[in-house]
Scaffold this motif. Structure first.
Motif, PDB file in Angstrom:
ATOM      1  N   ILE A 196      40.399  40.735  80.227  1.00  0.00           N
ATOM      2  CA  ILE A 196      40.843  39.996  81.418  1.00  0.00           C
ATOM      3  C   ILE A 196      41.829  40.829  82.228  1.00  0.00           C
ATOM      4  O   ILE A 196      41.753  40.877  83.464  1.00  0.00           O
ATOM      5  CB  ILE A 196      41.459  38.644  81.008  1.00  0.00           C
ATOM      6  N   CYS A 197      42.766  41.492  81.544  1.00  0.00           N
ATOM      7  CA  CYS A 197      43.745  42.344  82.242  1.00  0.00           C
ATOM      8  C   CYS A 197      43.043  43.470  82.995  1.00  0.00           C
ATOM      9  O   CYS A 197      43.350  43.741  84.165  1.00  0.00           O
ATOM     10  CB  CYS A 197      44.752  42.920  81.243  1.00  0.00           C
ATOM     11  N   ALA A 198      42.096  44.132  82.314  1.00  0.00           N
ATOM     12  CA  ALA A 198      41.381  45.245  82.939  1.00  0.00           C
ATOM     13  C   ALA A 198      40.555  44.764  84.128  1.00  0.00           C
ATOM     14  O   ALA A 198      40.558  45.380  85.207  1.00  0.00           O
ATOM     15  CB  ALA A 198      40.485  45.927  81.915  1.00  0.00           C
ATOM     16  N   LEU A 199      39.854  43.638  83.947  1.00  0.00           N
ATOM     17  CA  LEU A 199      39.022  43.104  85.027  1.00  0.00           C
ATOM     18  C   LEU A 199      39.872  42.687  86.220  1.00  0.00           C
ATOM     19  O   LEU A 199      39.477  42.892  87.382  1.00  0.00           O
ATOM     20  CB  LEU A 199      38.218  41.911  84.499  1.00  0.00           C
ATOM     21  N   SER A 200      41.044  42.113  85.955  1.00  0.00           N
ATOM     22  CA  SER A 200      41.934  41.692  87.046  1.00  0.00           C
ATOM     23  C   SER A 200      42.363  42.877  87.902  1.00  0.00           C
ATOM     24  O   SER A 200      42.404  42.782  89.132  1.00  0.00           O
ATOM     25  CB  SER A 200      43.163  40.985  86.459  1.00  0.00           C
ATOM     26  N   VAL A 201      42.683  43.994  87.247  1.00  0.00           N
ATOM     27  CA  VAL A 201      43.079  45.193  88.002  1.00  0.00           C
ATOM     28  C   VAL A 201      41.891  45.761  88.758  1.00  0.00           C
ATOM     29  O   VAL A 201      41.991  46.111  89.950  1.00  0.00           O
ATOM     30  CB  VAL A 201      43.677  46.255  87.049  1.00  0.00           C
ATOM     31  N   LEU A 202      40.736  45.841  88.092  1.00  0.00           N
ATOM     32  CA  LEU A 202      39.549  46.426  88.721  1.00  0.00           C
ATOM     33  C   LEU A 202      39.081  45.621  89.927  1.00  0.00           C
ATOM     34  O   LEU A 202      38.559  46.186  90.898  1.00  0.00           O
ATOM     35  CB  LEU A 202      38.420  46.525  87.693  1.00  0.00           C
ATOM     36  N   LEU A 203      39.270  44.309  89.887  1.00  0.00           N
ATOM     37  CA  LEU A 203      38.811  43.453  90.993  1.00  0.00           C
ATOM     38  C   LEU A 203      39.760  43.461  92.190  1.00  0.00           C
ATOM     39  O   LEU A 203      39.375  43.032  93.276  1.00  0.00           O
ATOM     40  CB  LEU A 203      38.637  42.018  90.506  1.00  0.00           C
ATOM     41  N   THR A 204      40.984  43.933  92.003  1.00  0.00           N
ATOM     42  CA  THR A 204      41.983  43.846  93.081  1.00  0.00           C
ATOM     43  C   THR A 204      42.570  45.199  93.482  1.00  0.00           C
ATOM     44  O   THR A 204      43.428  45.262  94.362  1.00  0.00           O
ATOM     45  CB  THR A 204      43.131  42.916  92.660  1.00  0.00           C
ATOM     46  N   ALA A 205      42.125  46.282  92.839  1.00  0.00           N
ATOM     47  CA  ALA A 205      42.691  47.605  93.120  1.00  0.00           C
ATOM     48  C   ALA A 205      42.332  48.079  94.530  1.00  0.00           C
ATOM     49  O   ALA A 205      41.314  47.686  95.099  1.00  0.00           O
ATOM     50  CB  ALA A 205      42.200  48.616  92.084  1.00  0.00           C
ATOM     51  N   ASP A 206      43.179  48.935  95.063  1.00  0.00           N
ATOM     52  CA  ASP A 206      42.974  49.504  96.403  1.00  0.00           C
ATOM     53  C   ASP A 206      42.214  50.823  96.274  1.00  0.00           C
ATOM     54  O   ASP A 206      42.796  51.901  96.296  1.00  0.00           O
ATOM     55  CB  ASP A 206      44.331  49.713  97.080  1.00  0.00           C
ATOM     56  N   TYR A 207      40.907  50.748  96.114  1.00  0.00           N
ATOM     57  CA  TYR A 207      40.099  51.947  95.891  1.00  0.00           C
ATOM     58  C   TYR A 207      40.107  52.872  97.098  1.00  0.00           C
ATOM     59  O   TYR A 207      40.169  54.096  96.969  1.00  0.00           O
ATOM     60  CB  TYR A 207      38.657  51.545  95.556  1.00  0.00           C
ATOM     61  N   GLN A 208      40.045  52.283  98.265  1.00  0.00           N
ATOM     62  CA  GLN A 208      40.014  53.095  99.485  1.00  0.00           C
ATOM     63  C   GLN A 208      41.316  53.881  99.637  1.00  0.00           C
ATOM     64  O   GLN A 208      41.300  55.065  99.966  1.00  0.00           O
ATOM     65  CB  GLN A 208      39.788  52.205 100.705  1.00  0.00           C
ATOM     66  N   GLY A 209      42.444  53.222  99.391  1.00  0.00           N
ATOM     67  CA  GLY A 209      43.725  53.905  99.484  1.00  0.00           C
ATOM     68  C   GLY A 209      43.869  54.987  98.443  1.00  0.00           C
ATOM     69  O   GLY A 209      44.366  56.084  98.734  1.00  0.00           O
ATOM     70  N   MET A 210      43.422  54.707  97.209  1.00  0.00           N
ATOM     71  CA  MET A 210      43.516  55.696  96.139  1.00  0.00           C
ATOM     72  C   MET A 210      42.666  56.919  96.452  1.00  0.00           C
ATOM     73  O   MET A 210      43.106  58.063  96.261  1.00  0.00           O
ATOM     74  CB  MET A 210      43.060  55.068  94.816  1.00  0.00           C
ATOM     75  N   TYR A 211      41.458  56.703  96.961  1.00  0.00           N
ATOM     76  CA  TYR A 211      40.605  57.841  97.322  1.00  0.00           C
ATOM     77  C   TYR A 211      41.237  58.655  98.436  1.00  0.00           C
ATOM     78  O   TYR A 211      41.229  59.886  98.403  1.00  0.00           O
ATOM     79  CB  TYR A 211      39.219  57.345  97.754  1.00  0.00           C
ATOM     80  N   ARG A 212      41.795  57.967  99.408  1.00  0.00           N
ATOM     81  CA  ARG A 212      42.433  58.668 100.523  1.00  0.00           C
ATOM     82  C   ARG A 212      43.586  59.535 100.029  1.00  0.00           C
ATOM     83  O   ARG A 212      43.764  60.674 100.468  1.00  0.00           O
ATOM     84  CB  ARG A 212      42.937  57.644 101.542  1.00  0.00           C
ATOM     85  N   ALA A 213      44.363  59.014  99.076  1.00  0.00           N
ATOM     86  CA  ALA A 213      45.520  59.752  98.571  1.00  0.00           C
ATOM     87  C   ALA A 213      45.109  60.983  97.790  1.00  0.00           C
ATOM     88  O   ALA A 213      45.744  62.045  97.907  1.00  0.00           O
ATOM     89  CB  ALA A 213      46.359  58.834  97.683  1.00  0.00           C
ATOM     90  N   VAL A 214      44.039  60.890  97.012  1.00  0.00           N
ATOM     91  CA  VAL A 214      43.651  61.992  96.127  1.00  0.00           C
ATOM     92  C   VAL A 214      42.801  63.038  96.842  1.00  0.00           C
ATOM     93  O   VAL A 214      42.996  64.248  96.656  1.00  0.00           O
ATOM     94  CB  VAL A 214      42.896  61.438  94.902  1.00  0.00           C
ATOM     95  N   ALA A 215      41.866  62.595  97.663  1.00  0.00           N
ATOM     96  CA  ALA A 215      40.937  63.551  98.267  1.00  0.00           C
ATOM     97  C   ALA A 215      40.645  63.282  99.733  1.00  0.00           C
ATOM     98  O   ALA A 215      40.456  64.217 100.516  1.00  0.00           O
ATOM     99  CB  ALA A 215      39.623  63.549  97.475  1.00  0.00           C
ATOM    100  N   GLY A 216      40.603  62.021 100.128  1.00  0.00           N
ATOM    101  CA  GLY A 216      40.180  61.681 101.483  1.00  0.00           C
ATOM    102  C   GLY A 216      41.062  62.241 102.574  1.00  0.00           C
ATOM    103  O   GLY A 216      40.597  62.477 103.696  1.00  0.00           O
ATOM    104  N   TYR A 217      42.343  62.457 102.268  1.00  0.00           N
ATOM    105  CA  TYR A 217      43.260  62.962 103.298  1.00  0.00           C
ATOM    106  C   TYR A 217      42.851  64.335 103.811  1.00  0.00           C
ATOM    107  O   TYR A 217      43.197  64.727 104.937  1.00  0.00           O
ATOM    108  CB  TYR A 217      44.687  63.015 102.744  1.00  0.00           C
ATOM    109  N   ARG A 218      42.114  65.092 102.989  1.00  0.00           N
ATOM    110  CA  ARG A 218      41.738  66.457 103.385  1.00  0.00           C
ATOM    111  C   ARG A 218      40.814  66.473 104.596  1.00  0.00           C
ATOM    112  O   ARG A 218      40.844  67.419 105.393  1.00  0.00           O
ATOM    113  CB  ARG A 218      41.070  67.173 102.205  1.00  0.00           C
ATOM    114  N   ALA A 219      40.007  65.446 104.731  1.00  0.00           N
ATOM    115  CA  ALA A 219      39.094  65.381 105.875  1.00  0.00           C
ATOM    116  C   ALA A 219      39.847  65.235 107.191  1.00  0.00           C
ATOM    117  O   ALA A 219      39.336  65.616 108.256  1.00  0.00           O
ATOM    118  CB  ALA A 219      38.116  64.227 105.696  1.00  0.00           C
ATOM    119  N   GLN A 220      41.063  64.710 107.131  1.00  0.00           N
ATOM    120  CA  GLN A 220      41.873  64.504 108.336  1.00  0.00           C
ATOM    121  C   GLN A 220      43.065  65.450 108.401  1.00  0.00           C
ATOM    122  O   GLN A 220      43.930  65.283 109.268  1.00  0.00           O
ATOM    123  CB  GLN A 220      42.376  63.056 108.372  1.00  0.00           C
TER     124      GLN A 220
END
Length: 619
Positions: free
Chosen positions: A463-487
């Motif tokens: 339940i704890c894992a599913l709660s995080v996975l359902l509400t995490a900010d995937y777009q923001g995390m991707y932008r922070a790790v790799a997406g920022y390079r495109a801009q």
């Protein structure tokens, strides 16, 4: 030396965990807090360079003591070191550091203070002297996050690399969350690897700004959560360990942001009223928090570091406040943002929770814990009451701030911007509450495993894992790790374009002059042009030089008004942009032979309280 500092931290954490019989996932964040407090003390005398000598000595000393203890009880030490969660998390953070090292600052608040302040500490090896702080409008903002950024900036001691600030920011947040990893199944690598990934996702649930900048609010929320969990987690620890851990987290909390003292006091109420601790050793955290908060306030008073919001708050509190006309509109946007708009602006394919949803979810979880006998009934009621009161107080203060110190900021006449503001400034409540409840849930799962109730434990973890996975900010995390390079190229052009031609000339003429570091420069610009936004970007580039600005118009100003401006600025240097009009009429009496020139740097020599002489600095 950067590697040596981190190695010394790790070896110290191992030694502390060994001597105290504690888990390394608990000892490491405590050691990091101790490191921040040590850097804090060294910074008063600009002594951060001493870390190049302290860290090798600490590393050698801890390795020697560990070797001696290993001879006596090697089995215990080897058991301590067999902790996959620590190595997995450190590996993730090493990769994360490499991924974000090229990032640059574009977020306004970073440019305004957080990045600029850390840059100054990097160059000055500590705090600036009187009137020398690089962001005068935010002078009393505490330095905890900037000090930890110094550790990573020290990776490149000869050259400032702002991307390393992002690495430090993410690593500090992750390390402070590591006590949760201690509660996972021991040496189960798949579970612990999953736990490390979810810990990295966790802060993004409650605010997405951390993936675009380095605001201290999220870090403050995590530190507050670590403190609440340290207070709750009292079983199986000695009184000394229990109180020292609380003292370290609480001291770093108050040095993270000015409102940290409110959350530290709230945590002490939690300690006394919810956990019911009345130990004589509770004086340890009270003493350290008082020392940390008091020393910073005294330093700011002596060094004349006062934030504009602090001044505005004092002015309003002393009778200078009137309810703004748009207060009713802000109530409407506040409620709409609270209930309907997600906490982060990124659109994810999963659930994007609102502030109101998170508030009610935290309260419902407390009720579920009581009904499910995860915690006993009386403790559950106290916890529910505590979260309800602190939540109402938090959002009440946030709304009050928007109709007082933020009353002129019309961007908050919008539900989306109001929601983002609430999620940022409410991060201590949401992140702190989430941290505590996750800790309680995972501790219950650990207890069920010990009682041979594996299905219940697996259900809680799932339940704890599913709660995080359902509400995490995937777009923001991707932008922070790799997406920022495109801009990245576009971002560099944007930041460069925010500095006008006159500002570039100023930066070129002051660049490389170490005599200006930690000194205040009065920069007079054309009063007919709005330049305050560009001034902020100039200050960021000029750091560790402290630049203050004002306008100049020879047609409307006199030599006396210019003199008064120089005297009240408390600046040691003066620079004036070329403007229309004769410079001698305004500055001639302050220079030899009426020889003042625009676009030239001058040293301000105060002859007495009412006169100055300007000494030209040869380029």
């Amino acid at each position: 030396m950067w590697i040596v500092i981190l190695a010394a931290v790790l070896s110290t954490a191992i030694l502390i965990a060994y001597c105290a019989g504690e888990d390394l996932c608990d000892a490491l964040p405590m050691t990091i807090c101790g490191l921040i407090l040590l850097l804090y003390l060294l910074s008063f005398g600009r002594g951060l360079w001493l870390m190049d000598y302290i860290s090798p000595a600490v590393l050698a000393g801890t390795v020697f003591f560990l070797w001696k203890k290993a001879v006596r009880n090697r089995k215990v030490l080897m058991e301590l070191l067999k902790n996959p969660a620590v190595y997995i998390m450190l590996s993730f953070l090493a990769v994360l550091t490499f991924c974000v090292k090229d990032e640059i600052f574009t977020w306004w608040d970073d440019i305004n203070f957080w990045a600029t302040d850390a840059k100054a500490i990097f160059y000055l090896n500590g705090f600036a002297g009187k009137y020398g702080n690089v962001a005068p409008e935010f002078g009393d903002y505490p330095p905890a996050t900037s000090l930890f950024k110094w550790v990573f900036l020290h990776e490149s001691p000869g050259q400032y690399q702002e991307g390393l600030q992002f690495a430090a920011y993410y690593c500090l947040n992750a390390v402070l969350l590591m006590p949760l990893l201690k509660l996972l199944k021991n040496r189960n690598i798949p579970e612990q690897m999953t736990g490390c990934i979810l810990v990295l996702f966790l802060p993004g649930i409650i605010n997405g700004i951390l993936f675009y900048g380095t605001c201290a609010d999220v870090t403050m929320g995590i530190a507050y959560g670590a403190l609440l969990w340290a207070i709750w987690d009292c079983e199986g620890h000695s009184a000394n360990w229990y109180n020292i851990r609380i003292a370290l987290y609480a001291s770093v909390l108050v040095l993270t942001k000015s409102v940290g003292i409110f959350w530290a006091l709230s945590a002490f109420i939690f300690l006394l009223c919810v956990r019911g601790s009345r130990s004589r050793k509770n004086w340890i955290p009270v003493l350290t928090v008082t020392a940390a908060e008091g020393s910073w306030l005294i330093f700011c008073l002596l060094m004349r570091r006062v934030a504009k919001l602090t001044s505005a708050g004092i002015h309003m509190a002393t009778g200078g406040y009137q309810i703004p006309e748009n207060a009713s509109d802000k109530i409407r946007y506040f409620m709409e943002g609270f209930l309907l708009v997600p906490m982060h602006s990124d659109q994810n394919p999963t659930l994007d929770l609102s502030n109101g949803a998170m508030f009610f979810i935290l309260l419902v979880i407390c009720l579920i814990f009581v009904r499910g006998k995860v915690i006993e009934k009386n403790a559950g009621r106290k916890l529910l009451f505590y979260l309800m009161l602190t939540g109402l107080a938090c959002y009440g203060f946030i709304f009050a701030a928007h109709i007082t110190v933020f009353q002129t900021e019309d961007q908050y006449l919008d539900a989306a911007n109001m929601a983002l503001s609430m999620s940022r400034y409410g991060a201590p409540f949401t992140m702190g509450g989430l941290y505590l409840l996750l800790g309680i849930a995972l501790a219950a799962a650990q207890r069920f495993r010990q009682e041979q109730k594996g299905k219940k434990a697996a259900l809680i973890c799932g339940i704890c894992a599913l709660s995080v996975l359902l509400t995490a900010d995937y777009q923001g995390m991707y932008r922070a790790v790799a997406g920022y390079r495109a801009q990245l190229s576009e971002s560099r052009v944007y930041v460069s374009g925010m500095i006008d031609n006159a500002g570039r000339v100023f930066l070129k003429k002051t660049d490389g002059k170490q005599e200006l570091w930690g000194k205040r420069i009065l920069y007079l610009r054309d009063n007919r042009v709005i330049h305050w936004v560009k001034d902020t970007y100039i200050s960021n580039q000029a750091s560790p030089e402290a630049v203050v600005y004002n306008g100049i118009d020879p047609a409307t100003m006199s030599a006396q008004s210019v003199l008064e401006e120089i005297l009240t600025s408390h600046a040691q240097f003066l620079y004036v942009d070329p403007v229309e009009g004769d410079p001698a009429a305004l500055f001639g009496s302050m220079t030899e032979n009426d020889s003042f020139e625009y676009g030239v740097l001058y040293r301000i020599c105060r002859k007495n309280d009412n006169t100055v002489m300007l000494q030209k600095i040869v380029e």
